[in-house]
Write a protein that holds these residues in place. Structure first.
Motif, PDB file in Angstrom:
ATOM      1  N   LYS A   6       0.724  24.084  40.425  1.00  0.00           N
ATOM      2  CA  LYS A   6      -0.182  24.069  39.280  1.00  0.00           C
ATOM      3  C   LYS A   6       0.046  25.436  38.606  1.00  0.00           C
ATOM      4  O   LYS A   6      -0.057  25.568  37.417  1.00  0.00           O
ATOM      5  CB  LYS A   6      -1.622  23.743  39.751  1.00  0.00           C
ATOM      6  N   ALA A   7      -0.017  26.486  39.431  1.00  0.00           N
ATOM      7  CA  ALA A   7       0.293  27.746  38.836  1.00  0.00           C
ATOM      8  C   ALA A   7       1.611  28.012  38.074  1.00  0.00           C
ATOM      9  O   ALA A   7       1.527  28.828  36.980  1.00  0.00           O
ATOM     10  CB  ALA A   7       0.416  28.912  39.637  1.00  0.00           C
ATOM     11  N   VAL A   8       2.315  27.149  38.293  1.00  0.00           N
ATOM     12  CA  VAL A   8       3.757  27.131  37.584  1.00  0.00           C
ATOM     13  C   VAL A   8       3.808  26.059  36.511  1.00  0.00           C
ATOM     14  O   VAL A   8       5.020  25.880  35.807  1.00  0.00           O
ATOM     15  CB  VAL A   8       5.011  27.285  38.455  1.00  0.00           C
ATOM     16  N   GLY A   9       2.588  25.433  35.973  1.00  0.00           N
ATOM     17  CA  GLY A   9       2.699  24.925  34.838  1.00  0.00           C
ATOM     18  C   GLY A   9       2.531  23.109  35.093  1.00  0.00           C
ATOM     19  O   GLY A   9       2.640  22.310  34.248  1.00  0.00           O
ATOM     20  N   CYS A  10       2.593  22.703  36.393  1.00  0.00           N
ATOM     21  CA  CYS A  10       2.558  21.463  36.801  1.00  0.00           C
ATOM     22  C   CYS A  10       1.137  20.808  36.324  1.00  0.00           C
ATOM     23  O   CYS A  10       0.198  21.422  36.650  1.00  0.00           O
ATOM     24  CB  CYS A  10       3.082  20.925  38.241  1.00  0.00           C
ATOM     25  N   VAL A  11       1.211  19.631  35.864  1.00  0.00           N
ATOM     26  CA  VAL A  11       0.080  18.882  35.490  1.00  0.00           C
ATOM     27  C   VAL A  11      -0.309  17.698  36.719  1.00  0.00           C
ATOM     28  O   VAL A  11       0.476  16.830  37.089  1.00  0.00           O
ATOM     29  CB  VAL A  11      -0.124  18.091  34.212  1.00  0.00           C
ATOM     30  N   VAL A  12      -1.505  17.817  37.164  1.00  0.00           N
ATOM     31  CA  VAL A  12      -1.699  16.916  38.476  1.00  0.00           C
ATOM     32  C   VAL A  12      -2.553  15.762  37.767  1.00  0.00           C
ATOM     33  O   VAL A  12      -3.606  16.304  37.396  1.00  0.00           O
ATOM     34  CB  VAL A  12      -2.432  17.563  39.721  1.00  0.00           C
ATOM     35  N   HIS A  13      -2.276  14.571  37.972  1.00  0.00           N
ATOM     36  CA  HIS A  13      -2.928  13.442  37.293  1.00  0.00           C
ATOM     37  C   HIS A  13      -3.907  12.751  38.178  1.00  0.00           C
ATOM     38  O   HIS A  13      -3.233  12.523  39.482  1.00  0.00           O
ATOM     39  CB  HIS A  13      -2.110  12.538  36.713  1.00  0.00           C
ATOM     40  N   PRO A  14      -4.991  12.164  38.130  1.00  0.00           N
ATOM     41  CA  PRO A  14      -5.801  11.487  39.300  1.00  0.00           C
ATOM     42  C   PRO A  14      -5.185  10.238  39.695  1.00  0.00           C
ATOM     43  O   PRO A  14      -4.564   9.672  38.899  1.00  0.00           O
ATOM     44  CB  PRO A  14      -7.243  11.476  38.435  1.00  0.00           C
ATOM     45  N   PHE A  15      -5.268   9.827  40.916  1.00  0.00           N
ATOM     46  CA  PHE A  15      -4.912   8.621  41.428  1.00  0.00           C
ATOM     47  C   PHE A  15      -5.967   8.040  42.143  1.00  0.00           C
ATOM     48  O   PHE A  15      -6.051   8.066  43.393  1.00  0.00           O
ATOM     49  CB  PHE A  15      -3.616   8.939  42.424  1.00  0.00           C
ATOM     50  N   PRO A  16      -6.836   7.409  41.289  1.00  0.00           N
ATOM     51  CA  PRO A  16      -7.984   6.733  41.972  1.00  0.00           C
ATOM     52  C   PRO A  16      -7.846   5.874  43.086  1.00  0.00           C
ATOM     53  O   PRO A  16      -6.716   4.942  43.180  1.00  0.00           O
ATOM     54  CB  PRO A  16      -8.780   6.034  40.743  1.00  0.00           C
ATOM     55  N   ALA A  17      -8.579   5.398  43.987  1.00  0.00           N
ATOM     56  CA  ALA A  17      -8.408   4.656  45.035  1.00  0.00           C
ATOM     57  C   ALA A  17      -8.392   3.275  44.709  1.00  0.00           C
ATOM     58  O   ALA A  17      -7.455   2.381  45.126  1.00  0.00           O
ATOM     59  CB  ALA A  17      -9.734   4.609  45.967  1.00  0.00           C
ATOM     60  N   ALA A  18      -8.923   2.639  43.661  1.00  0.00           N
ATOM     61  CA  ALA A  18      -8.687   1.328  42.834  1.00  0.00           C
ATOM     62  C   ALA A  18      -7.377   1.147  42.548  1.00  0.00           C
ATOM     63  O   ALA A  18      -6.756   0.194  42.770  1.00  0.00           O
ATOM     64  CB  ALA A  18      -9.770   1.222  41.675  1.00  0.00           C
ATOM     65  N   GLU A  19      -6.712   2.081  41.788  1.00  0.00           N
ATOM     66  CA  GLU A  19      -5.523   2.069  41.644  1.00  0.00           C
ATOM     67  C   GLU A  19      -4.409   2.141  42.747  1.00  0.00           C
ATOM     68  O   GLU A  19      -3.552   1.409  42.702  1.00  0.00           O
ATOM     69  CB  GLU A  19      -5.052   3.200  40.493  1.00  0.00           C
TER      70      GLU A  19
END
Length: 339
Positions: free
Chosen positions: A293-306
């Motif tokens: 994250k600190a080097v610019g990566c974007v973390v997208h949510p992955f809900p349990a339903a998905e």
């Protein structure tokens, strides 16, 4: 008189030589060196490579130089497919790979590498499988069918998606070119989810991302950092879709040729070091994600339903992969029963 004296001297000399010969043989045996080339494809600086550094040092020190252990990380001696073959024929003595690397020869072993995705529920489940009777069983199978012994099990942990463009659900995954190892079940898994799996050697992933040969890959966080794949792809989806244990594979013929004490040293020290590696790996995964994250990566949510949708899409692989052989179906059932 002289003749008798010479005769007695000769007898004494022969007797002394006879007594000295076993001692000399033992001395020469104790000084014999056994070169142990340890080569693998894991990133420099990763917990896995650090564990191999430590194990190399232990083998050299505790054997008092009788083992000459040499460590070659990050595909320095070849890609994964080459290293696997080299470990089987004895060109190198040790490498590391998921048990799924033996799919063509021993498909029941491949099941323990997390086939066919989502089979492992958590890390405690992994330990019940590999540190117990199943781990011993697959090591014996590997010995008989491939010529290597799994002397210990390390891990790189759960795998996640890293892509150039955001992937957040099944719809955005469709057609995405993902690098996969040259193993059938990995190809089948991503095809069922609608991606475009692209088999490539491990060492080619950075260049393939930079040239557009692939749109992304799946990996643990440590490897993304270590190989700097985040320089080419910035989007992470924490899917926890695959847990990758790594078998520490030692050429069985080389191991069998060692004196008993050195055989024991190889096995016990490997188990010691890679137990510690698993602990470090698990503790450090969140830290590695924070670094990404600190080097610019974007973390997208992955809900349990998905996630449940992905599991449903790939559930047929239990039966498909189990159909490879009765032993494979039995192995999958054993793993699931320990959940």
């Amino acid at each position: 008189m002289t003749r008798n004296l010479i005769g007695r001297r000769g007898v004494l000399q022969l007797a002394g030589a006879a007594l000295a010969t076993p001692m000399l043989a033992r001395s020469l045996w104790a000084q014999q060196k056994y070169v142990c080339k340890i080569a693998h494809s894991e990133a420099i600086g990763s917990p896995f490579t650090n564990a191999f550094d430590k194990w190399t040092k232990i083998l050299n020190e505790r054997s008092e130089g009788r083992i000459d252990a040499q460590h070659f990380p990050a595909s320095q001696l070849g890609g994964l497919a080459q290293l696997l073959e080299m470990s089987r024929i004895g060109t190198i003595q040790v490498t590391a790979a998921g048990p799924d690397s033996e799919e063509a020869i021993a498909p029941e072993i491949a099941a323990t590498a997390g086939a066919p995705g989502f089979i492992y529920k958590n890390e405690a489940h992994v330990d019940r499988v590999l540190q117990g009777d199943i781990g011993k069983e697959i090591s014996q199978i590997a010995r008989e069918k491939t010529g290597v012994e799994f002397i210990a099990y390390g891990e790189v942990g759960f795998r996640h998606l890293l892509t150039k463009e955001p992937v957040t659900d099944l719809a955005s995954l469709q057609g995405v070119k993902l690098r996969v190892p040259e193993v059938r079940i990995w190809v089948d898994f991503w095809k069922l989810l609608g991606a475009n799996p692209t088999p490539l050697p491990y060492s080619e992933q950075y260049s393939a991302l930079s040239t557009g040969v692939i749109d992304g890959l799946d990996s643990d966080y440590f490897s993304v950092l270590g190989f700097k794949w985040h320089e080419q792809a910035k989007h992470i989806l924490p899917t926890y879709h695959w847990f990758l244990p790594k078998a520490i594979r030692m050429n069985a013929a080389w191991l069998d040729a060692l004196p008993d004490d050195l055989q024991d040293l190889c096995r016990t020290s490997a188990r010691e070091v890679f137990e510690e590696q698993r602990t470090i790996n698990r503790a450090g995964a969140d830290k590695a994600l924070d670094e990404l994250k600190a080097v610019g990566c974007v973390v997208h949510p992955f809900p349990a339903a998905e996630k449940a949708k992905w599991e449903d899409k790939t559930a047929s692989l239990y039966e498909t992969f189990g159909a490879t052989s009765p032993a494979t179906a039995e192995m999958i059932a054993k793993i699931r029963a320990l959940a």
